[in-house]
Design a protein around this motif. Structure first.
Motif, PDB file in Angstrom:
ATOM      1  N   UNK A 149     -28.043 -24.149  12.056  1.00 53.61           N
ATOM      2  CA  UNK A 149     -27.582 -22.778  11.849  1.00 53.61           C
ATOM      3  C   UNK A 149     -26.059 -22.721  11.705  1.00 53.61           C
ATOM      4  N   UNK A 150     -25.367 -23.593  12.428  1.00 47.77           N
ATOM      5  CA  UNK A 150     -23.918 -23.688  12.253  1.00 47.77           C
ATOM      6  C   UNK A 150     -23.594 -24.212  10.857  1.00 47.77           C
ATOM      7  N   UNK A 151     -24.332 -25.219  10.416  1.00 53.67           N
ATOM      8  CA  UNK A 151     -24.149 -25.742   9.058  1.00 53.67           C
ATOM      9  C   UNK A 151     -24.399 -24.648   8.032  1.00 53.67           C
ATOM     10  N   UNK A 152     -25.430 -23.871   8.239  1.00 53.91           N
ATOM     11  CA  UNK A 152     -25.738 -22.764   7.328  1.00 53.91           C
ATOM     12  C   UNK A 152     -24.588 -21.765   7.278  1.00 53.91           C
ATOM     13  N   UNK A 153     -24.015 -21.432   8.434  1.00 51.55           N
ATOM     14  CA  UNK A 153     -22.896 -20.493   8.478  1.00 51.55           C
ATOM     15  C   UNK A 153     -21.679 -21.056   7.742  1.00 51.55           C
ATOM     16  N   UNK A 154     -21.426 -22.341   7.894  1.00 48.27           N
ATOM     17  CA  UNK A 154     -20.305 -22.974   7.194  1.00 48.27           C
ATOM     18  C   UNK A 154     -20.523 -22.954   5.682  1.00 48.27           C
ATOM     19  N   UNK A 155     -21.758 -23.165   5.260  1.00 48.07           N
ATOM     20  CA  UNK A 155     -22.063 -23.117   3.828  1.00 48.07           C
ATOM     21  C   UNK A 155     -21.800 -21.721   3.287  1.00 48.07           C
ATOM     22  N   UNK A 156     -22.307 -20.704   3.968  1.00 50.93           N
ATOM     23  CA  UNK A 156     -22.152 -19.342   3.481  1.00 50.93           C
ATOM     24  C   UNK A 156     -20.679 -18.921   3.481  1.00 50.93           C
ATOM     25  N   UNK A 157     -19.906 -19.410   4.432  1.00 53.24           N
ATOM     26  CA  UNK A 157     -18.466 -19.132   4.438  1.00 53.24           C
ATOM     27  C   UNK A 157     -17.794 -19.810   3.244  1.00 53.24           C
ATOM     28  N   UNK A 158     -18.176 -21.038   2.961  1.00 54.09           N
ATOM     29  CA  UNK A 158     -17.621 -21.769   1.816  1.00 54.09           C
ATOM     30  C   UNK A 158     -17.940 -21.072   0.503  1.00 54.09           C
ATOM     31  N   UNK A 159     -19.126 -20.482   0.402  1.00 57.32           N
ATOM     32  CA  UNK A 159     -19.556 -19.871  -0.856  1.00 57.32           C
ATOM     33  C   UNK A 159     -18.690 -18.674  -1.260  1.00 57.32           C
ATOM     34  N   UNK A 160     -17.970 -18.097  -0.297  1.00 55.64           N
ATOM     35  CA  UNK A 160     -17.091 -16.967  -0.619  1.00 55.64           C
ATOM     36  C   UNK A 160     -16.048 -17.363  -1.658  1.00 55.64           C
ATOM     37  N   UNK A 161     -15.612 -18.613  -1.626  1.00 56.08           N
ATOM     38  CA  UNK A 161     -14.570 -19.067  -2.554  1.00 56.08           C
ATOM     39  C   UNK A 161     -15.139 -19.731  -3.815  1.00 56.08           C
ATOM     40  N   UNK A 162     -16.461 -19.728  -3.964  1.00 58.65           N
ATOM     41  CA  UNK A 162     -17.097 -20.375  -5.110  1.00 58.65           C
ATOM     42  C   UNK A 162     -17.461 -19.363  -6.198  1.00 58.65           C
ATOM     43  N   UNK A 163     -17.548 -19.845  -7.430  1.00 58.93           N
ATOM     44  CA  UNK A 163     -17.937 -19.013  -8.568  1.00 58.93           C
ATOM     45  C   UNK A 163     -19.460 -18.956  -8.642  1.00 58.93           C
ATOM     46  N   UNK A 164     -20.033 -18.061  -7.820  1.00 57.09           N
ATOM     47  CA  UNK A 164     -21.486 -17.885  -7.769  1.00 57.09           C
ATOM     48  C   UNK A 164     -21.796 -16.393  -7.749  1.00 57.09           C
ATOM     49  N   UNK A 165     -23.041 -16.058  -8.071  1.00 56.40           N
ATOM     50  CA  UNK A 165     -23.447 -14.654  -8.065  1.00 56.40           C
ATOM     51  C   UNK A 165     -23.980 -14.211  -6.713  1.00 56.40           C
ATOM     52  N   UNK A 166     -24.590 -15.154  -5.970  1.00 52.08           N
ATOM     53  CA  UNK A 166     -25.152 -14.814  -4.667  1.00 52.08           C
ATOM     54  C   UNK A 166     -24.705 -15.800  -3.612  1.00 52.08           C
ATOM     55  N   UNK A 167     -24.816 -15.403  -2.338  1.00 57.80           N
ATOM     56  CA  UNK A 167     -24.358 -16.265  -1.245  1.00 57.80           C
ATOM     57  C   UNK A 167     -25.381 -16.354  -0.126  1.00 57.80           C
ATOM     58  N   UNK A 168     -26.616 -15.983  -0.404  1.00 55.63           N
ATOM     59  CA  UNK A 168     -27.643 -16.039   0.625  1.00 55.63           C
ATOM     60  C   UNK A 168     -28.256 -17.436   0.697  1.00 55.63           C
ATOM     61  N   UNK A 169     -28.683 -17.807   1.892  1.00 52.92           N
ATOM     62  CA  UNK A 169     -29.378 -19.078   2.077  1.00 52.92           C
ATOM     63  C   UNK A 169     -30.555 -18.864   3.015  1.00 52.92           C
ATOM     64  N   UNK A 170     -31.543 -19.744   2.908  1.00 50.73           N
ATOM     65  CA  UNK A 170     -32.732 -19.625   3.755  1.00 50.73           C
ATOM     66  C   UNK A 170     -33.224 -21.005   4.145  1.00 50.73           C
TER      67      UNK A 170
END
Length: 262
Positions: A149-170
């Motif tokens: 879950x910590x890894x998931x949170x780090x991924x979603x935080x990283x995605x803020x700076x990426x050129x993507x349309x969505x930032x959800x993970x499951x």
């Protein structure tokens, strides 16, 4: 029977059958995982039985290993093979530069190791897997169970700076329990919509502690074999810069593959 297949299944079948012809006697061949790779393994098994083809296969999952043995293919480990002549595998998506998203079947780690230990990687896919930009298919990321879950949170935080349309993970599930890879890890599926810079995404993901590997295959695929429901096949070689077109005549009485499910 071939005539009873859906157009997608026929497309997968002709792509797999055309790619199987690239396997020669004495080769060491990586065998992929997933619905299209199942067709490949069955086609190669038929060639072993009917034509006496002799090669050794390195499966990318326990499921593929079991099927390969069932159809008569000699199975060895990657450590035994050391290096492969060819790997043939499917893809969940591929773009115009033959970059891929893989891991829908949950075997992305072994698939990437085997593919990069090969002189050539061949991808087999139906035409519907080609996209203008990767990311419509959720991007699988294999993570260790500890602190996922910590890894998931780090991924979603990283995605803020990426050129993507969505930032959800499951977290990928298998019924009521988390899906487990052959290595005992979990998979997080990233719902990105579009990945503007796949190369940057792949490099950045693998810097996050807890991530084992991601499903972006960048500069790994050499040839993509694209199947169509009417029997047409297109073979694109990115290294040679060539495109070949073919059509496979389908035997409407063939029923060797009628037990296969998507």
């Amino acid at each position: 029977m071939i005539s009873e297949m859906s157009p997608i299944d026929r497309a997968k079948f002709v792509a797999a059958k055309r790619a199987a012809d690239l396997v020669e006697d004495g080769m060491r061949v990586g065998l992929g995982t997933g619905s299209t790779a199942v067709w490949l393994v069955r086609c190669l098994g038929e060639m072993v039985r009917e034509r006496g083809l002799k090669f050794r296969g390195v499966p990318t999952s326990t499921r593929t290993a079991e099927l390969a043995r069932e159809v008569g293919i000699e199975v060895i480990s990657l450590d035994e093979a050391r290096w492969l002549d060819l790997t043939i595998d499917g893809a969940d998506e591929f773009d115009g530069e033959q970059n891929l998203i893989k891991g829908g079947g949950g075997a992305l780690l072994q698939e990437k190791i085997v593919a990069t230990a090969s002189d050539q990687m061949v991808v087999i896919a139906d035409v519907g897997k080609e996209v203008e930009a990767l990311g419509t298919f959720p991007l699988p990321v294999e993570v260790i169970p500890f602190g996922w879950q910590t890894t998931q949170a780090l991924i979603e935080e990283m995605l803020v700076s990426m050129d993507v349309l969505g930032r959800q993970s499951s977290l990928r599930m298998n019924g009521s329990a988390p899906f487990m890879t052959d290595e005992g890890n979990h998979i997080l599926d990233l719902h990105l919509g579009r990945i503007g810079n796949p190369r940057q995404m792949a490099l950045t993901l693998n810097q996050i502690p807890g991530i084992v590997e991601n499903g972006l295959f960048i500069d790994i695929c050499d040839i993509v074999v694209i199947g169509y429901g009417d029997g047409r096949v297109e073979l694109r070689d990115i290294n040679e810069g060539t495109v070949e077109h073919d059509r496979l005549e389908l035997d409407e009485t063939e029923n060797l593959f009628s037990d296969l499910a998507d």
